[in-house]
Design a protein around this motif. Sequence first.
Motif, PDB file in Angstrom:
ATOM      1  N   SER A 102       4.304  12.277  -9.007  1.00  0.00           N
ATOM      2  CA  SER A 102       3.615  10.991  -9.158  1.00  0.00           C
ATOM      3  C   SER A 102       4.473   9.823  -8.688  1.00  0.00           C
ATOM      4  N   PHE A 103       5.785  10.017  -8.607  1.00  0.00           N
ATOM      5  CA  PHE A 103       6.652   8.951  -8.107  1.00  0.00           C
ATOM      6  C   PHE A 103       6.417   8.676  -6.620  1.00  0.00           C
ATOM      7  N   THR A 104       5.688   9.586  -5.941  1.00  0.00           N
ATOM      8  CA  THR A 104       5.326   9.350  -4.534  1.00  0.00           C
ATOM      9  C   THR A 104       4.018   8.584  -4.397  1.00  0.00           C
ATOM     10  N   TYR A 105       3.277   8.395  -5.477  1.00  0.00           N
ATOM     11  CA  TYR A 105       1.986   7.705  -5.388  1.00  0.00           C
ATOM     12  C   TYR A 105       2.191   6.276  -4.899  1.00  0.00           C
ATOM     13  N   ASP A 106       1.277   5.850  -4.001  1.00  0.00           N
ATOM     14  CA  ASP A 106       1.381   4.507  -3.435  1.00  0.00           C
ATOM     15  C   ASP A 106       0.002   4.050  -3.007  1.00  0.00           C
ATOM     16  N   CYS A 107      -0.116   2.759  -2.740  1.00  0.00           N
ATOM     17  CA  CYS A 107      -1.376   2.186  -2.270  1.00  0.00           C
ATOM     18  C   CYS A 107      -1.017   1.014  -1.352  1.00  0.00           C
ATOM     19  N   PRO A 108      -0.829   1.285  -0.028  1.00  0.00           N
ATOM     20  CA  PRO A 108      -0.284   0.267   0.873  1.00  0.00           C
ATOM     21  C   PRO A 108      -1.289  -0.372   1.831  1.00  0.00           C
ATOM     22  N   VAL A 109      -2.594  -0.236   1.562  1.00  0.00           N
ATOM     23  CA  VAL A 109      -3.619  -0.779   2.463  1.00  0.00           C
ATOM     24  C   VAL A 109      -4.218  -2.039   1.828  1.00  0.00           C
TER      25      VAL A 109
ATOM     26  N   VAL B  43      10.711   1.618  -6.797  1.00  0.00           N
ATOM     27  CA  VAL B  43      11.026   1.936  -8.187  1.00  0.00           C
ATOM     28  C   VAL B  43       9.745   2.440  -8.852  1.00  0.00           C
ATOM     29  N   SER B  44       9.830   3.563  -9.563  1.00  0.00           N
ATOM     30  CA  SER B  44       8.664   4.150 -10.230  1.00  0.00           C
ATOM     31  C   SER B  44       9.028   4.595 -11.636  1.00  0.00           C
TER      32      SER B  44
ATOM     33  N   LEU C   2       2.484  -8.526  -2.640  1.00  0.00           N
ATOM     34  CA  LEU C   2       3.264  -9.701  -3.011  1.00  0.00           C
ATOM     35  C   LEU C   2       3.578 -10.611  -1.826  1.00  0.00           C
ATOM     36  N   ASP C   3       3.667 -10.033  -0.608  1.00  0.00           N
ATOM     37  CA  ASP C   3       3.982 -10.854   0.566  1.00  0.00           C
ATOM     38  C   ASP C   3       3.456 -10.169   1.816  1.00  0.00           C
ATOM     39  N   ALA C   4       3.691 -10.786   2.954  1.00  0.00           N
ATOM     40  CA  ALA C   4       3.139 -10.299   4.215  1.00  0.00           C
ATOM     41  C   ALA C   4       3.747  -8.982   4.664  1.00  0.00           C
ATOM     42  N   ASN C   5       4.905  -8.597   4.133  1.00  0.00           N
ATOM     43  CA  ASN C   5       5.547  -7.351   4.534  1.00  0.00           C
ATOM     44  C   ASN C   5       5.072  -6.156   3.712  1.00  0.00           C
ATOM     45  N   ASN C   6       3.996  -6.336   2.950  1.00  0.00           N
ATOM     46  CA  ASN C   6       3.424  -5.284   2.109  1.00  0.00           C
ATOM     47  C   ASN C   6       4.318  -4.902   0.924  1.00  0.00           C
ATOM     48  N   SER C   7       5.229  -5.764   0.524  1.00  0.00           N
ATOM     49  CA  SER C   7       5.902  -5.557  -0.757  1.00  0.00           C
ATOM     50  C   SER C   7       4.846  -5.663  -1.850  1.00  0.00           C
ATOM     51  N   ARG C   8       4.890  -4.774  -2.831  1.00  0.00           N
ATOM     52  CA  ARG C   8       3.754  -4.632  -3.734  1.00  0.00           C
ATOM     53  C   ARG C   8       4.175  -4.087  -5.093  1.00  0.00           C
ATOM     54  N   VAL C   9       3.307  -4.282  -6.068  1.00  0.00           N
ATOM     55  CA  VAL C   9       3.442  -3.661  -7.381  1.00  0.00           C
ATOM     56  C   VAL C   9       2.141  -2.941  -7.672  1.00  0.00           C
ATOM     57  N   GLY C  10       2.235  -1.848  -8.413  1.00  0.00           N
ATOM     58  CA  GLY C  10       1.024  -1.079  -8.671  1.00  0.00           C
ATOM     59  C   GLY C  10       1.117  -0.222  -9.911  1.00  0.00           C
ATOM     60  N   ALA C  11       0.009   0.473 -10.191  1.00  0.00           N
ATOM     61  CA  ALA C  11      -0.086   1.364 -11.342  1.00  0.00           C
ATOM     62  C   ALA C  11      -1.015   2.513 -10.992  1.00  0.00           C
ATOM     63  N   TYR C  12      -0.905   3.600 -11.766  1.00  0.00           N
ATOM     64  CA  TYR C  12      -1.754   4.760 -11.483  1.00  0.00           C
ATOM     65  C   TYR C  12      -2.041   5.537 -12.757  1.00  0.00           C
ATOM     66  N   ALA C  13      -3.098   6.352 -12.674  1.00  0.00           N
ATOM     67  CA  ALA C  13      -3.468   7.278 -13.748  1.00  0.00           C
ATOM     68  C   ALA C  13      -3.755   8.632 -13.121  1.00  0.00           C
ATOM     69  N   ASP C  14      -3.190   9.668 -13.715  1.00  0.00           N
ATOM     70  CA  ASP C  14      -3.381  11.054 -13.260  1.00  0.00           C
ATOM     71  C   ASP C  14      -4.008  11.808 -14.423  1.00  0.00           C
TER      72      ASP C  14
ATOM     73  N   VAL D 131       7.398  -1.792  -4.800  1.00  0.00           N
ATOM     74  CA  VAL D 131       7.967  -1.512  -3.485  1.00  0.00           C
ATOM     75  C   VAL D 131       8.352  -2.816  -2.810  1.00  0.00           C
ATOM     76  N   TRP D 132       9.572  -2.873  -2.303  1.00  0.00           N
ATOM     77  CA  TRP D 132       9.990  -3.973  -1.437  1.00  0.00           C
ATOM     78  C   TRP D 132      10.227  -3.418  -0.037  1.00  0.00           C
ATOM     79  N   SER D 133       9.548  -3.971   0.958  1.00  0.00           N
ATOM     80  CA  SER D 133       9.668  -3.521   2.341  1.00  0.00           C
ATOM     81  C   SER D 133      10.148  -4.655   3.233  1.00  0.00           C
ATOM     82  N   GLU D 134      11.090  -4.349   4.100  1.00  0.00           N
ATOM     83  CA  GLU D 134      11.562  -5.339   5.070  1.00  0.00           C
ATOM     84  C   GLU D 134      10.502  -5.625   6.125  1.00  0.00           C
TER      85      GLU D 134
END
Length: 360
Positions: A78-85, A171-172, A120-132, A157-160
Motif C-alpha cells: 500500500s505504500f506504493t499507492y498514488d494518485c498523480p492525475v 512519505v507513507s 499542492l503545486d504545478a510539479n504535482n507535489s501532493r498529499v493523499g489518503a487511501y482505503a484498502d 509526495v514532493w516532486s521536482e
Amino acid sequence: MYGQTTSTAGDFNYFPVSGTTSRGSWYFTYTAEDGSAMLLTYFGIFGPSVADTQQSLVNTAAVLQGTVTLQNSVMVNSFTYDCPVFDKYGVCVSAGGRNTTVQAQGINNTSGLLIASYRLDANNSRVGAYADQNLSISGPGTVQLGNNTPMLGIFGVWSERPDGVGAEVKVSAAYGQKSTTVTRQVVGTSEAGIGGSNLTSQGAQVIARYGFGVADQLVASPYVGVRYTQNNLGGYTEASSTSVTAPLSYGQLNTNATTALAGAELKYRGIPQTTLFASAGVETDTNTANGSYNASNASIGTLAPVNFNPNPVKTRPTASIGAYYDVEKNHRLGVTGIYRQEPFQAVSTTTVMATYTVGL
C-alpha cells in the motif's frame, strides 16, 4: 474418554485409591479378598497430552505465519499507492481492485481500493489518503480474517518535476486491524480449541529517488528508503466446550522490523498514451523482533513458546512491472504486478492491482 472394568466377590469393603498422569486421572475401588475373588472398578479420564498439544501449537503457528505475511504484505504494497492525475481543481480520485496470493500457504485475498489526493503545486507535489477494503479471503481455514474494517493510509509526495526527471521524495503511513479467529490444529490427543483476537498492522515508509533521462522517453530512477512495520495479535483464551476440555490461553504475539530499501525503476513513454514501467530492488532488515507464540493450561502441563520465525530471511528481493494507459485527458487505466520474497523461509507473495484514475 472413560473406561471401566469390574469383577465381583462376596464381601464388599471399599478402599478408594486415586492418582494422576500426564494424560488424565484415575481411581480404583476394590473389596478385601475372601480367598476366591475381588471387586475392582477402574475409571480412566484421559485429556490432551503435552507432546500432542505442543505439536499442534507448532502447526498452528506455521499457518498463522501466512496470515501475518498477508497483512504485512498488503500494508507494504500500500505504500506504493498514488494518485498523480489532476485537472483544474487539483483533485485526483482512483478506484480499483487488488489480489494478493501468499505462495506455499494457499492464501488468496481480494480487496477493493479507493485512493484520493490533492495537488499542492504545478510539479504535482501532493498529499493523499487511501482505503484498502477486504472483499474475500481464502486459505487453509485454521485462521480466518474478518472483512469488517479496511486498511487506511496517508501519503505525501514532493516532486521536482512532473515528468519524473529530478528528485522525488514520498512519505507513507498505514494502519489496519482485522478480527482474527484461530482454530488450533488437532494432533493425536490435542483439541481443536477455537479463539480469537484482533490482528493489528501498522507502519511507515520514506523513499527518495532521482530520475535520469537516459534516452528518448526513457527515465531511470534509482531509489533508497527506510521502512518500519509492526504486527500484533492480541492475547486470547479458547472457548471451552464438550469437545474442548482444556482450553489454552495465549499471550500477545508481536513482530516488528526496520528495513532499508534500495533499487531502481525504469519508465518508458514511447508508445502513444501508454507508459510502461518496471522496477527491481532489495530490502534488508536492520533490526527485527520476531516474537513467539505462547500458550498455557495448567491441567495439560508446561508448553514451550514457539519461535514465530526461527530462520528469518533478512535480505530479500522485490520486483514490479506494470503499465498505464491514458484513455483520454485526465482519465487513466493502470495495471501493476508486484513480487516480494517475505521474511519467512520459502514464503513469497504476488500482488496484481488494477485502477481507474480520474483527475478533476
